[in-house]
Design an enzyme around this catalytic site. Structure first.
Site, mmCIF file in Angstrom:
data_model
loop_
_atom_site.group_PDB
_atom_site.id
_atom_site.type_symbol
_atom_site.label_atom_id
_atom_site.label_comp_id
_atom_site.label_asym_id
_atom_site.label_seq_id
_atom_site.Cartn_x
_atom_site.Cartn_y
_atom_site.Cartn_z
ATOM 1 N N SER A 174 30.307 51.236 42.813
ATOM 2 C CA SER A 174 31.018 52.514 42.699
ATOM 3 C C SER A 174 30.223 53.458 41.813
ATOM 4 C CB SER A 174 32.399 52.287 42.068
ATOM 5 O OG SER A 174 32.998 53.516 41.751
ATOM 6 N N TYR A 234 37.414 48.717 35.365
ATOM 7 C CA TYR A 234 36.760 48.962 36.660
ATOM 8 C C TYR A 234 35.318 49.426 36.465
ATOM 9 C CZ TYR A 234 36.244 50.769 41.445
ATOM 10 O OH TYR A 234 35.817 51.019 42.732
HETATM 11 N N1 NAP Z 1 38.500 54.088 47.186
HETATM 12 C C1 NAP Z 1 37.561 54.579 46.392
HETATM 13 O O1 NAP Z 1 37.630 55.743 45.947
HETATM 14 C C2 NAP Z 1 36.371 53.734 46.023
HETATM 15 C C3 NAP Z 1 35.329 54.356 45.341
HETATM 16 C C4 NAP Z 1 34.215 53.611 44.986
HETATM 17 C C5 NAP Z 1 34.146 52.272 45.320
HETATM 18 N N2 NAP Z 1 35.174 51.681 45.974
HETATM 19 C C6 NAP Z 1 35.046 50.251 46.292
HETATM 20 O O2 NAP Z 1 35.121 50.079 47.686
HETATM 21 C C7 NAP Z 1 35.632 48.775 47.980
HETATM 22 C C8 NAP Z 1 36.806 48.905 48.933
HETATM 23 O O3 NAP Z 1 37.841 49.611 48.255
HETATM 24 P P1 NAP Z 1 38.999 50.400 48.990
HETATM 25 O O4 NAP Z 1 39.126 51.690 48.324
HETATM 26 O O5 NAP Z 1 38.808 50.326 50.461
HETATM 27 O O6 NAP Z 1 40.250 49.520 48.509
HETATM 28 P P2 NAP Z 1 41.459 48.875 49.295
HETATM 29 O O7 NAP Z 1 41.970 49.796 50.334
HETATM 30 O O8 NAP Z 1 42.384 48.386 48.227
HETATM 31 O O9 NAP Z 1 40.787 47.622 50.045
HETATM 32 C C9 NAP Z 1 40.304 46.526 49.322
HETATM 33 C C10 NAP Z 1 40.607 45.275 50.128
HETATM 34 O O10 NAP Z 1 40.093 44.124 49.406
HETATM 35 C C11 NAP Z 1 41.105 43.130 49.437
HETATM 36 N N3 NAP Z 1 40.956 42.171 48.365
HETATM 37 C C12 NAP Z 1 41.302 42.321 47.057
HETATM 38 N N4 NAP Z 1 41.055 41.194 46.387
HETATM 39 C C13 NAP Z 1 40.542 40.311 47.283
HETATM 40 C C14 NAP Z 1 40.095 38.984 47.184
HETATM 41 N N5 NAP Z 1 40.150 38.305 46.028
HETATM 42 N N6 NAP Z 1 39.603 38.369 48.289
HETATM 43 C C15 NAP Z 1 39.557 39.034 49.467
HETATM 44 N N7 NAP Z 1 39.984 40.299 49.630
HETATM 45 C C16 NAP Z 1 40.471 40.932 48.540
HETATM 46 C C17 NAP Z 1 42.392 43.933 49.313
HETATM 47 O O11 NAP Z 1 43.526 43.156 49.647
HETATM 48 P P3 NAP Z 1 44.928 43.549 48.928
HETATM 49 O O12 NAP Z 1 45.211 44.971 49.310
HETATM 50 O O13 NAP Z 1 45.901 42.563 49.468
HETATM 51 O O14 NAP Z 1 44.659 43.396 47.455
HETATM 52 C C18 NAP Z 1 42.127 45.050 50.285
HETATM 53 O O15 NAP Z 1 42.411 44.653 51.604
HETATM 54 C C19 NAP Z 1 36.017 48.163 46.631
HETATM 55 O O16 NAP Z 1 34.994 47.319 46.188
HETATM 56 C C20 NAP Z 1 36.142 49.376 45.733
HETATM 57 O O17 NAP Z 1 35.937 49.045 44.374
HETATM 58 C C21 NAP Z 1 36.294 52.378 46.332
#
Ligand code: NAP
Length: 262
Positions: free
Chosen positions: A142, A155
């Protein structure tokens, strides 16, 4: 590459947000997929969407923090779609962490998923990649890992650790034919980001736009994949901002940005 012309891509955290959109984007490009997540209902609904697209895929329940079940899930994917050529480690955990509610348990949980979960996923696929002399690891970090942001203490720390971990792995794995891409998205509209109580409206990318960046990174294997461009510039500047100035900016920016106190 496997016998088919397209590499097999394993995505963790595939049921929601960026991982899900990336799975759909790659499926449209006829990439065979392995898809892991802990969210069973949303994994199943993703499976329904992929079947409609005629995709080749294997869906497995997989917790990146549980070594044995993770490895079983990955073995099941490989049996179904073939050896994994590309890992997209997208599973992540992020919550607002502020000084008034600092909790070591939150810090541990965040590191468990965002650092150790990625490391577990890498270690599960790496022996096969090294044996074949090729592979590609895509770690989703991130822009929050560039510097410490005071409203996402745990985070920011976990993503900074992940960025350094991937950087340190890179030279040794390059000698063994395995490439690493570090992905640093800015704000993307998902369950993770929409819970943060920002005072004003934040421009966020849709997950489908983030997915196009990730799909391009999977196909082109750059060292870094940082988006959107505007945040890339802003964060590049922030990275070289003198510490005293950064501290001052964060003391000012926090209260201006958030509707809660840090
Ligand atoms: N959204 C942003 O603005 C943003 C910005 C920078 C980086 N990121 C990164 O991008 C990635 C995806 O994030 P997102 O925004 O798409 O979040 P999201 O919609 O919450 O998706 C994350 C997924 O990972 C799953 N997960 C969590 N813990 C897990 C585990 N132990 N084993 C397997 N799956 C697991 C979650 O399941 P549950 O929902 O059941 O927990 C969810 O399905 C993450 O690494 C995040 O840090 C996001």
């Amino acid at each position: 590459m496997t016998a088919s012309t397209s590499p097999v891509v394993l995505i963790t955290g595939a049921a929601n947000g960026i991982g899900r959109a990336t799975a759909l984007e790659l499926a449209r490009k006829n990439v065979p997929l392995g898809l892991l997540d802990v969210d069973v209902p949303n994994l199943e609904s993703l499976g329904d969407e992929l079947r409609k697209l005629g995709a080749r895929f294997s869906i497995q329940i997989g917790d990146v923090c549980q070594r044995e079940s993770l490895r079983e899930a990955i073995a099941a994917v490989e049996t179904a779609v073939g050896p994994i050529d590309v890992l997209v480690a997208c599973a992540g955990f992020g919550r607002l962490t502020l000084v008034p509610d600092l909790a070591l348990d939150t810090l541990r949980k965040t590191f468990d998923v965002n650092l150790f979960g990625v490391a577990e996923s890498i270690e599960a696929v790496l022996p096969g990649m090294i044996a074949r002399g090729r592979g590609h690891l895509v770690g989703v970090a991130s822009l929050a890992g560039y510097r410490g942001f005071p409203w996402m203490i745990s985070y920011s720390a976990s993503k900074a650790a992940l960025i350094a971990y991937l950087e340190a792995l890179r030279p040794g794995l390059a000698r063994r034919g395995v490439t690493i891409t570090t992905v640093c998205p800015g704000f993307v509209r998902t369950a993770m980001s929409t819970g943060i109580p920002y005072k004003r409206k934040i421009d966020m990318l849709e997950p489908e736009v983030a997915a196009k960046h990730l799909a391009r990174a999977v196909l082109r294997r750059p060292r870094n994949c940082v988006f959107p461009f505007s945040m890339r510039i802003g964060l590049a500047v922030l990275k070289v901002t003198p510490d005293f100035l950064f501290d001052w900016m964060m003391r000012k920016a926090g209260p201006e940005a958030l509707s809660v106190d840090f």
